[in-house]
Design an enzyme around this catalytic site. Structure first.
Site, mmCIF file in Angstrom:
data_model
loop_
_atom_site.group_PDB
_atom_site.id
_atom_site.type_symbol
_atom_site.label_atom_id
_atom_site.label_comp_id
_atom_site.label_asym_id
_atom_site.label_seq_id
_atom_site.Cartn_x
_atom_site.Cartn_y
_atom_site.Cartn_z
ATOM 1 N N LYS A 130 0.877 -1.186 -0.287
ATOM 2 C CA LYS A 130 0.454 0.375 0.294
ATOM 3 C C LYS A 130 1.345 1.008 0.614
ATOM 4 O O LYS A 130 1.829 1.370 0.566
ATOM 5 C CB LYS A 130 -1.168 0.146 1.574
ATOM 6 C CG LYS A 130 -2.144 0.557 1.300
ATOM 7 C CD LYS A 130 -2.806 1.515 1.995
ATOM 8 C CE LYS A 130 -3.822 2.098 2.932
ATOM 9 N NZ LYS A 130 -4.681 2.007 4.046
ATOM 10 N N SER A 205 -9.152 3.082 2.999
ATOM 11 C CA SER A 205 -8.039 3.339 2.778
ATOM 12 C C SER A 205 -7.370 2.325 1.618
ATOM 13 O O SER A 205 -6.805 2.665 0.674
ATOM 14 C CB SER A 205 -7.250 3.826 2.937
ATOM 15 O OG SER A 205 -6.436 3.608 4.142
ATOM 16 N N SER A 229 -10.031 0.282 6.791
ATOM 17 C CA SER A 229 -9.357 0.367 5.727
ATOM 18 C C SER A 229 -8.204 -0.574 4.996
ATOM 19 O O SER A 229 -8.421 -0.784 4.206
ATOM 20 C CB SER A 229 -8.308 1.591 6.107
ATOM 21 O OG SER A 229 -8.735 2.516 5.384
#
Length: 527
Positions: A130, A205, A229
């Site tokens: 990520k 996210s 997330s």
């Protein structure tokens, strides 16, 4: 939208032969001493096609590499070709590295195998951390134009660990600016589209990670979770996302090691077995992070099968009408509860002895406090502040107005919430509730401003359903719950008692075997 029932094993006749011959990895990747006979037998098995490679579960792909049924070069080529085809449609992987360099790294992994140097179950597997996780030598933007050209000199701990286990970093996965918000868009790379409808929100996210997984551009993926997330994008893309116990996966290195306890990292995968294997790499004590859990992470690389006859599940639902829900969410989630009943669980309504509005205020205080601490230095620079999105500025400005007494009282309230859940766990083995309050929405909308006629007063109020799991510090996993009439996915959160990560994974695995949502419904992009 294509709603055909499909599974990877139905893809091609050659793939069916290959999977039948290769079987599950089982001990092959986890116990190298057991693999000699398998490696010899592999010479008479059919070769995997590129389609076999990208559609395989990570545990199978790892076994094929370990037994040298496929080369790391072939694996890297198959994934890069697939990324070239799929990623322009969804924008999930960013900062993609040069093909020649990645193939050279794959060739080095093959040389290591020939020399008997096996690094671990991720040997030769492509990974894309990520874009919040620091990656030495690879741009890490955090979705912010402030860090558009920032190249870290040191890896995040989870990145160190997957590299050590043999993974090859092909790039990063997209994230909203600073990871704020459950919708993956930013001004650096743009918007990530949902795997099942690219015009819809992918969640966030860790939206890039979930979409890359669902569309088979990665075999497994990492993410991080402050406000759902790992869970929300898992639900929105029909994959599993696990927020482990607080301290299970060390979050760092960091200049502050005691107060950052709301957001931390964890695994995402298309199967619970793959997810547990990735957790076995990510988890474990690190002396740089004094609050990390000192338990052997290899416990997650075990068989997850377990009998759940008579297990007690408390259904939290919408907290007795407190949370507004889009039409169809509760009906779909209630229907999905049958998956737990099929495996022998008893499900009944449950209600925590806690005022949920107080929990939201607790959340706002602690989140403002942490974000202001992390980003107030950027805010203080007018040039950098001008590049920040309004939601980030709102968080920081509210945080700067909070007193120490405010933070302490919020921590007291958080402790009372934990106690309320602890009492529920005296009656129930697990707690379950929806993962989101709305289905994936139009990606041009920054965030839903209304749910079921109720106005959302902040940019993240529409995801209030995940706050309880975050503030508890308990292990929580998203499991797929099926699709609505428009073909849009939804998920359920499954929460366990303190540090019962393995028990949560075992229940999720049993539910997965009973429902098989990932295998039943492939994204139309790859079906």
């Amino acid at each position: 939208m294509d709603t055909r029932s499909s599974s990877p094993e139905a893809a091609t006749p050659s793939r069916r032969r290959f999977l039948k011959a290769g079987g599950l990895l089982s001990a092959a990747a986890l116990a190298p001493g057991l693999t000699t006979g398998l490696a010899q037998a592999a010479t008479v098995r059919p070769r995997a096609t590129a389609g076999d490679i990208v559609m395989a579960d990570a545990i199978d792909l790892s076994g094929w590499i370990r037994r040298r049924q496929v080369s790391c070069h072939e694996v890297m080529t198959a994934f890069l070709d697939h990324i070239d085809r799929i990623n322009p449609k969804v924008n999930a992987i960013v900062s993609l590295q040069e093909r020649d360099g990645l193939l050279k790294q794959a060739d080095e992994r093959d040389r290591q195998l020939r020399a008997g140097q096996y690094l671990g179950w991720m040997h030769g597997l492509p990974q894309a951390p990520k874009d919040l996780a620091a990656t030495a030598g690879i741009v890490t933007t955090s979705g912010s134009p402030i860090f558009r050209n920032y190249v870290p000199k040191q890896d995040a701990i989870i990145v160190e660990r997957v590299r050590r286990a043999g993974a090859i970093l092909v790039g990063k996965t997209n994230t909203p600016e600073f990871g704020l918000g459950s919708h993956t868009y930013n001004t650096v790379f743009g918007t990530t589209g949902n795997a099942y409808d690219p015009s819809r929100c992918a969640g966030g996210s860790s939206g890039g990670a979930a979409v890359a997984l669902a569309t088979r551009m990665l075999p497994v993926a990492d993410g991080s979770d402050m406000m759902g997330s790992l869970r929300n994008p898992g639900a929105y893309n029909n994959v599993f996302g696990f927020r482990p116990s607080q301290g299970r996966v060390p979050f760092g290195p960091s200049s502050e090691v005691f107060y950052q306890q709301l957001g931390y990292e964890g695994p995402m995968a298309r199967t619970v077995t793959d997810l547990a294997l990735l957790l076995s790499v990510q988890a474990g004590f690190d002396a740089r992070m004094p609050l990390s859990i000192d338990q052997d992470p290899r416990s997650f690389a075990t068989r997850l099968k377990r009998d759940f006859k008579g297990a007690r599940i408390g259904w939290l639902g919408d907290f007795n009408g407190y949370l507004p829900m889009e039409a169809g969410v509760m009906d779909l989630c209630r229907e999905a509860l049958k998956g737990f009943e099929v495996i022998g669980c008893q499900v009944e309504e449950a209600r925590p002895d806690y005022a949920m509005e107080q929990l939201w205020q607790t959340w706002l205080t602690l989140r403002h406090f942490l974000i202001a601490g992390l980003a107030s230095g950027l805010y203080a620079d007018p040039a950098k502040r001008a590049l920040m999105k309004p939601e980030a500025i709102w968080e920081i400005e509210n945080g700067l107005r909070i007193s120490g007494a405010d933070v302490y009282q919020a921590s007291v309230q958080r402790s009372k919430w934990y106690e309320a859940l602890r009492k529920l766990f005296q009656r129930y083995d697990y707690l379950v509730l929806p993962t989101a309050q709305v289905f994936p929405f139009d990606s041009v909308i920054h965030w839903p401003t209304e749910i079921a006629g109720r106005s959302m007063d902040t940019y993240h109020r529409w995801m209030e359903v995940v706050v309880g799991g975050t503030l508890s510090g308990l292990p929580v996993i998203n499991v797929p719950a099926g699709f609505n009439a428009a073909g849009l996915p939804m998920g359920l959160q499954v929460m366990g008692p303190a540090q019962a990560d393995l028990a949560v994974l075992q229940l999720a695995h049993a539910y997965e075997q009973a429902t098989r949502w990932v295998q039943k419904r492939l994204p139309a992009l790859i079906a």
